[in-house]
Design an enzyme around this catalytic site. Structure first.
Site, short mmCIF file in Angstrom:
data_model
loop_
_atom_site.label_atom_id
_atom_site.label_comp_id
_atom_site.label_asym_id
_atom_site.label_seq_id
_atom_site.Cartn_x
_atom_site.Cartn_y
_atom_site.Cartn_z
CG HIS A 1 18.70 87.29 45.69
ND1 HIS A 1 18.79 86.04 46.21
CD2 HIS A 1 19.80 87.95 46.10
CE1 HIS A 1 19.88 85.94 46.93
NE2 HIS A 1 20.51 87.08 46.88
NE ARG B 1 20.55 95.38 55.92
CZ ARG B 1 19.78 96.13 55.12
NH1 ARG B 1 20.32 96.88 54.19
NH2 ARG B 1 18.47 96.11 55.26
NE ARG C 1 21.86 95.74 61.34
CZ ARG C 1 21.00 95.25 60.45
NH1 ARG C 1 19.72 95.57 60.55
NH2 ARG C 1 21.39 94.48 59.48
CG ASN D 1 13.47 95.20 55.33
OD1 ASN D 1 12.67 95.90 54.73
ND2 ASN D 1 14.78 95.30 55.17
NE ARG E 1 14.06 90.21 55.81
CZ ARG E 1 14.94 91.07 56.28
NH1 ARG E 1 15.05 91.26 57.60
NH2 ARG E 1 15.70 91.77 55.49
CB CYS F 1 17.27 101.95 58.34
SG CYS F 1 17.15 100.69 59.62
C1 PEP Z 1 15.00 95.69 58.67
O1 PEP Z 1 14.70 94.64 59.27
O2 PEP Z 1 14.18 96.46 58.15
C2 PEP Z 1 16.43 96.05 58.55
C3 PEP Z 1 16.79 97.23 58.07
O3 PEP Z 1 17.34 95.10 58.88
P1 PEP Z 1 17.73 93.87 57.91
O4 PEP Z 1 17.00 94.05 56.61
O5 PEP Z 1 19.20 93.92 57.74
O6 PEP Z 1 17.26 92.71 58.71
MG MG Z 2 16.20 93.60 60.40
#
Ligand code: PEP
Ligand code: MG
Length: 578
Positions: free
Chosen positions: A213, A315, A351, A462, A473, A510
């Site tokens: 955050h 998203r 997406r 990510n 993550r 992305c």
């Molecule tokens: C990612 O995983 O890099 C991505 C863009 O999707 P999210 O962050 O929404 O999981």
């Molecule tokens: Mg993702």
């Protein structure tokens, strides 16, 4: 520090020697972390105000005083909720959402009545607030995922209410008179969201990852930010410091001349960023589309006012996080049409629902899983309920027809070529352009096979980092592993981009990696054809890409792939590109 002088020498000799001894070099301490928001600032350090201690062992309230005690608690909670609501009204985007959500938590009926019940049994207001909070903390922790992440917010609200009950100033971020760098072990989302970028010009924490955050809001506010920097919480308030958000370094007690020169160079870089209007291309004219990540129509309209050339990631799940019932095809198509209209004529990548793990959707009926990040998430939710996916694709098709646009549609969490083939079939049936996200190492390794079925790939760095490094993550302790500069992750990006280039199909990024200007240049060198990130990050990314040639990007990529850790990778890229 003064030079040491031999006291056995005559006074005349001493004077001569003192004249010739060079000044001792300035020694500044450097604390290194994970860079999040670029920008160099030189300013004094401020630290968080102390958090109130959870009250315990206080005398019980007699029956006659319990109504008044309940009233005192209600009034403190209402004041805290009102203050957070007021701040939300002056914030925007992710910061406003966090503040609104926290204001709602402070006014939550369940939490209030849990505390009131304890007061009715004789507990003093502070003790009741703390005990009621812990009941909810336990419940949220048990549910896991995004709910577990809200535990910091719950405890933050508790602390604000305790301070209010004690008549103390609000805990958390101070309001310094001069622009300052805030050093903290960690920040509650409400602390970060309430930051005034005029007073807090730099932010550095010991915990937190690049997708925490703190990182997301710092990016939105444009505050120079470094996370996962061990030792920063021990820097005393008032110490002079320089924060370099692109190198991820806090220099404690810097040489004033060096700091001034670094800040001046950064001001010049910011001027270039401010003047960047797109479109994305390298200094020698190789096009790299610079796109925005958005979550709804309002976000898309805001992104339209930036140099974004389109939307690289909508998203969709974020629009429905609070829904208990699946939104109808009509309602969904209204939302998608708003985004398509904002960028009519430009590329828009929608997406499909990435529900599950840290983003559970009540209507997706997620199974109870021990390990949801490796469970039924993303496109996998369609295994049990194919209608969820097909109705969403119908809604996209309706929106496309209404707006006379041709959106690209991609699925999250694709692991195999067979999944890509099945998804592509459903998308093509509806006259839409199919693609998939590459966020699982298996998909990167099979990118060539997947590209036999889809028209484009979009790398979600990510999750690709999370799954490559086997590091959650969300874990603040594992920030070094969840760093997208990890050479293993970049090798998978290279492999994916090569597969795209071999068949002439676009491969974008992305994930948050695309928001890092230096890494963006490396991604271009690895063969990525578009970069999509939060709109606020785009000018810095576009200006960085425009400042280097495609050849420099390729050399930087090669240098980075020869390293074995993120710090060495950053240094290798900086050597070639800056
Ligand atoms: C990612 O995983 O890099 C991505 C863009 O999707 P999210 O962050 O929404 O999981
Ligand atoms: Mg993702």
């Amino acid at each position: 520090m003064a030079p040491e002088v031999d006291s056995t020498k005559a006074d005349s000799e001493k004077v001569d020697e003192e004249k010739t001894v060079p000044a001792a070099p300035h020694t500044a301490e450097e604390l290194t972390g994970t860079p999040v928001v670029a920008g160099i600032v030189s300013a004094p350090v401020v630290v968080l105000g102390p958090r109130p201690l959870a009250p315990a062992g206080l005398p019980r309230i007699g029956e006659s005083g319990r109504d008044a005690e309940t009233e005192r608690f209600r009034s403190a909670a209402a004041t805290v909720a009102e203050r957070l609501r007021g701040r939300a009204a002056h914030a925007s985007g992710a910061a406003a959402e966090v503040l609104q959500a926290n204001a709602a938590m402070a006014a939550d009926r369940g939490w209030l009545s849990a505390a009131e019940k304890l007061i009715a049994a004789g507990a003093p207001a502070g003790e009741a607030a703390a005990a009621a909070t812990e009941q909810f903390v336990e419940m949220f922790t048990r549910i896991g995922g995004m709910m577990a992440e809200r535990v910091t917010d719950l405890r933050d609200i508790r602390d604000r209410v305790l301070a209010e009950l004690a008549g103390d100033p609000e805990p958390g971020v101070p309001e310094p008179d001069v622009p300052s760098i805030l050093c903290a072990r960690d920040l509650a989302p409400a602390d970060t969201a309430g930051l005034d970028p005029g007073r807090i010009v730099g932010l550095v924490t010991e915990l937190g990852g690049p997708t925490s955050h703190t990182a997301i809001i710092a990016r939105q506010l444009g505050i120079s930010c470094v996370v996962a920097a061990a030792g920063v919480a021990a820097v005393p308030a008032g110490t002079s410091a320089m924060l370099d958000g692109s190198r991820g370094v806090l220099v404690v007690d810097p040489d004033p001349d060096v700091a001034a020169a670094a800040v001046a160079a950064d001001v010049e870089a910011r001027r270039r960023i401010g003047n960047w209007t797109g479109p994305g291309r390298t200094s020698d004219g190789v096009g790299v589309a610079i796109l925005a990540n958005v979550q709804d129509g309002a976000g898309a309209r805001a992104a339209r006012r930036t140099p974004a050339e389109g939307v690289g990631l909508l998203r969709t799940e974020l629009a429905f996080l609070d829904r208990t019932v699946e939104p109808s095809v009509e309602e969904q198509s209204d939302i998608y049409a708003e985004v398509l209209e904002a960028f009519a004529g430009d590329k828009v990548v929608i997406r499909t629902l990435d529900a599950g793990s840290d983003k559970p959707l009540a209507f997706a009926d997620h199974p109870d899983e021990a390990n949801p990040a490796l469970g039924v998430r993303g496109v996998r939710i369609a295994r049990a309920d194919p209608g969820l996916l097909t109705r969403q694709l119908d809604a996209v098709a309706v929106a496309a027809q209404r707006t006379r646009t041709s959106p690209w549609v991609m699925a999250p969490m694709i692991a195999t070529a067979a999944e890509a083939e099945e998804f592509a079939g459903l998308v093509r049936e509806r006259g839409l352009v199919p693609g998939v996200m590459v966020e699982i190492p298996a998909a990167a390794l099979q990118a060539d096979r997947i590209l036999e079925h889809v028209d484009f790939l979009s790398i979600g760095t990510n999750d690709l980092t999370q799954y490559t490094m086997a590091a959650d993550r969300m874990s603040p302790e594992l920030a070094v592993l969840t760093d997208p500069w990890q050479p293993a992750v970049l090798s998978l990006v290279a492999r994916t981009a090569e597969a795209g280039a071999a068949v002439g199909k676009p491969v974008g990024v992305c994930g948050e990696a695309a928001a890092d200007p230096l890494l963006a240049c490396v991604l271009v060198g690895l063969g990525v054809t578009s970069l999509s990130a939060a709109a606020a990050a785009l000018p810095a990314v576009g200006a960085a890409v425009e400042s280097v040639s495609a050849r420099q990007c390729r050399s930087a990529a090669e240098a980075v792939l020869a390293t074995t850790d993120p710090a060495a990778a950053r240094a290798a890229a900086a050597e070639v590109l800056t």
